[in-house]
Design a protein around this motif. Structure first.
Motif, PDB file in Angstrom:
ATOM      1  N   ARG A 119       0.818  -1.210   0.000  1.00  0.00           N
ATOM      2  CA  ARG A 119       0.000   0.000   0.000  1.00  0.00           C
ATOM      3  C   ARG A 119       0.855   1.264   0.000  1.00  0.00           C
ATOM      4  O   ARG A 119       0.617   2.219   0.732  1.00  0.00           O
ATOM      5  N   ARG A 121       3.956   1.739   0.961  1.00  0.00           N
ATOM      6  CA  ARG A 121       4.968   1.916   2.000  1.00  0.00           C
ATOM      7  C   ARG A 121       5.744   0.626   2.183  1.00  0.00           C
ATOM      8  O   ARG A 121       5.256  -0.454   1.861  1.00  0.00           O
ATOM      9  N   TYR A 155       4.168  -6.335  15.217  1.00  0.00           N
ATOM     10  CA  TYR A 155       4.075  -5.734  13.892  1.00  0.00           C
ATOM     11  C   TYR A 155       5.049  -6.382  12.910  1.00  0.00           C
ATOM     12  O   TYR A 155       4.686  -6.716  11.773  1.00  0.00           O
ATOM     13  N   ASP A 206      -5.636  -4.594  13.437  1.00  0.00           N
ATOM     14  CA  ASP A 206      -5.077  -3.292  13.074  1.00  0.00           C
ATOM     15  C   ASP A 206      -3.773  -3.455  12.295  1.00  0.00           C
ATOM     16  O   ASP A 206      -3.555  -2.780  11.275  1.00  0.00           O
ATOM     17  N   ALA A 207      -2.896  -4.324  12.770  1.00  0.00           N
ATOM     18  CA  ALA A 207      -1.628  -4.563  12.072  1.00  0.00           C
ATOM     19  C   ALA A 207      -1.884  -5.168  10.700  1.00  0.00           C
ATOM     20  O   ALA A 207      -1.247  -4.794   9.709  1.00  0.00           O
ATOM     21  N   HIS A 209      -4.452  -4.763   8.768  1.00  0.00           N
ATOM     22  CA  HIS A 209      -4.979  -3.754   7.847  1.00  0.00           C
ATOM     23  C   HIS A 209      -3.864  -2.869   7.281  1.00  0.00           C
ATOM     24  O   HIS A 209      -4.029  -2.287   6.201  1.00  0.00           O
ATOM     25  N   ASP A 210      -2.754  -2.741   7.985  1.00  0.00           N
ATOM     26  CA  ASP A 210      -1.637  -1.959   7.474  1.00  0.00           C
ATOM     27  C   ASP A 210      -0.909  -2.659   6.335  1.00  0.00           C
ATOM     28  O   ASP A 210      -0.188  -2.022   5.574  1.00  0.00           O
ATOM     29  N   MET A 211      -1.078  -3.969   6.244  1.00  0.00           N
ATOM     30  CA  MET A 211      -0.231  -4.760   5.345  1.00  0.00           C
ATOM     31  C   MET A 211      -0.983  -5.455   4.221  1.00  0.00           C
ATOM     32  O   MET A 211      -0.365  -5.913   3.257  1.00  0.00           O
TER      33      MET A 211
END
Length: 350
Positions: A119, A121, A155, A206-207, A209-211
């Protein structure tokens, strides 16, 4: 190194001057930062050294030992810029800490060690301890990541799990943690069992969803490619071809830890994360995370990685707070109230 430097010119017995010539293909604005913020961060890390940039040259003048370190730091930062990694004052601060604490470790090797691009990053370790942790996951079937909040234990493990899934090294990811805070009170909470335990699994979501593309997560969960479940749901299973993460492992009993570890199947990797100073178990219950190292020391293909306040990548105050609590805890007389790690403490996060 990617930089070339002019010869050192000793100004006096204790003072030296060094000039770093930055390669033409390296943008000076990327190296120096917006309004020279990166350059100022270098000066803040070494108050006794004068650092000046002119054209594509940076001159360093001050006490000889510090000039050597600053010159090496600038070489490392040039290599970081060449890799495409953005420089910030925080990156400089971490690089200074690496050079001061682990001189043999090159900051550029740590800060350009890519784990996962997602995404727009890239996820990388940000400290020497985090890099060792990621390397341990690569090298071992079972890895324990033990340390305080903010050190990236969960993470980074999640990033390695997603990487393994994308590379088809495993067929599924299993994320689990004990819902200790709920205990026997689950029955009094409104909603279904899934709705009751969801708050305790939220940090894992949450973690994730970042990846992973958020739109694909429901499909991955529905197909069991990704499973997020409380620890109790692991009993009786054999987990093959999976990347399995146990989070908040300090809140497992010794029996639960044994149960979890023996779920390991063929072709699987396990990562267990937790903070042994933040235990929510009822009084008299021994944390499985506290005793497992004594039990498994010497067992092949199992590694224990200890992260410290120097590996915290949140606000700088988090590291200071952790150190302050550690000093306070060790200075208290024995028997002076509950100590950290008792059941009175609240659980830490990744």
């Amino acid at each position: 190194m990617s930089t070339s430097a002019a010869s050192d010119q000793p100004v006096s017995t204790h003072t030296a001057e060094h000039r770093v010539v930055v390669p033409a293909h390296v943008p000076m604005v990327a190296l120096l930062g917006s309004r020279d913020s990166v350059l100022r961060a270098v000066e803040d890390g070494f108050p006794g050294v004068d650092v000046h940039a002119r054209g594509n040259e940076i001159s360093v003048r001050g006490p000889a030992p510090e000039v050597v370190i600053v010159s090496r730091l600038l070489d490392e930062l040039v290599e970081v810029v060449e890799s495409g990694t953005p420089l910030t004052p925080e990156v400089v601060s971490r690089s200074v800490a690496m050079l001061a604490g682990t001189p043999a470790q090159r900051p550029a090797e740590v800060l350009t060690f890519d784990i996962l691009s997602s995404r727009g990053r890239t996820i990388r370790p940000k400290t020497v301890g985090q890099k060792h942790y990621v390397e341990a996951i690569d090298a071992n079937t079972i890895t324990f990541g033990i340390g305080p909040a903010g050190t990236g234990k969960t993470y980074l493990a999640m990033a390695k799990a997603v990487q393994a899934l994308q590379a088809k090294q495993v067929n599924r990811i299993i994320l689990t943690r004990p819902a200790v805070e709920a205990g026997e009170k689950l029955g009094y909470l409104p909603g279904s069992l899934s709705e009751k335990i969801d708050p305790y699994l939220r940090p894992l979501y949450d973690a994730l969803h970042d990846m992973v593309d958020p739109d694909s997560i429901p499909k991955l969960i529905e197909s069991s490619t990704i499973e997020v479940a409380p620890l109790a749901y692991m009993r009786g299973r054999s987990l093959n071809d999976s990347f399995i993460i146990l989070d908040e492992a300090q809140n497992t009993s010794a029996e639960q830890m044994k149960m979890f570890l023996t779920r390991l199947g063929f072709g699987s990797t396990m990562v267990i994360t937790g903070d042994a100073t933040q235990v929510d178990l009822p009084g008299g219950t021994t944390s499985g995370l506290r005793v497992v190292e004594d039990i498994l020391t010497g067992v092949d293909d199992v590694e224990f990685c200890r992260l410290t306040s120097s590996d915290v990548v949140r606000h700088r105050l988090v590291s200071d707070i952790i150190d302050a609590y550690a000093r306070w805890d060790t200075s208290r007389p024995a028997g002076d109230g509950p100590r950290r790690g008792s059941h009175h403490d609240r659980g830490g996060r990744r």
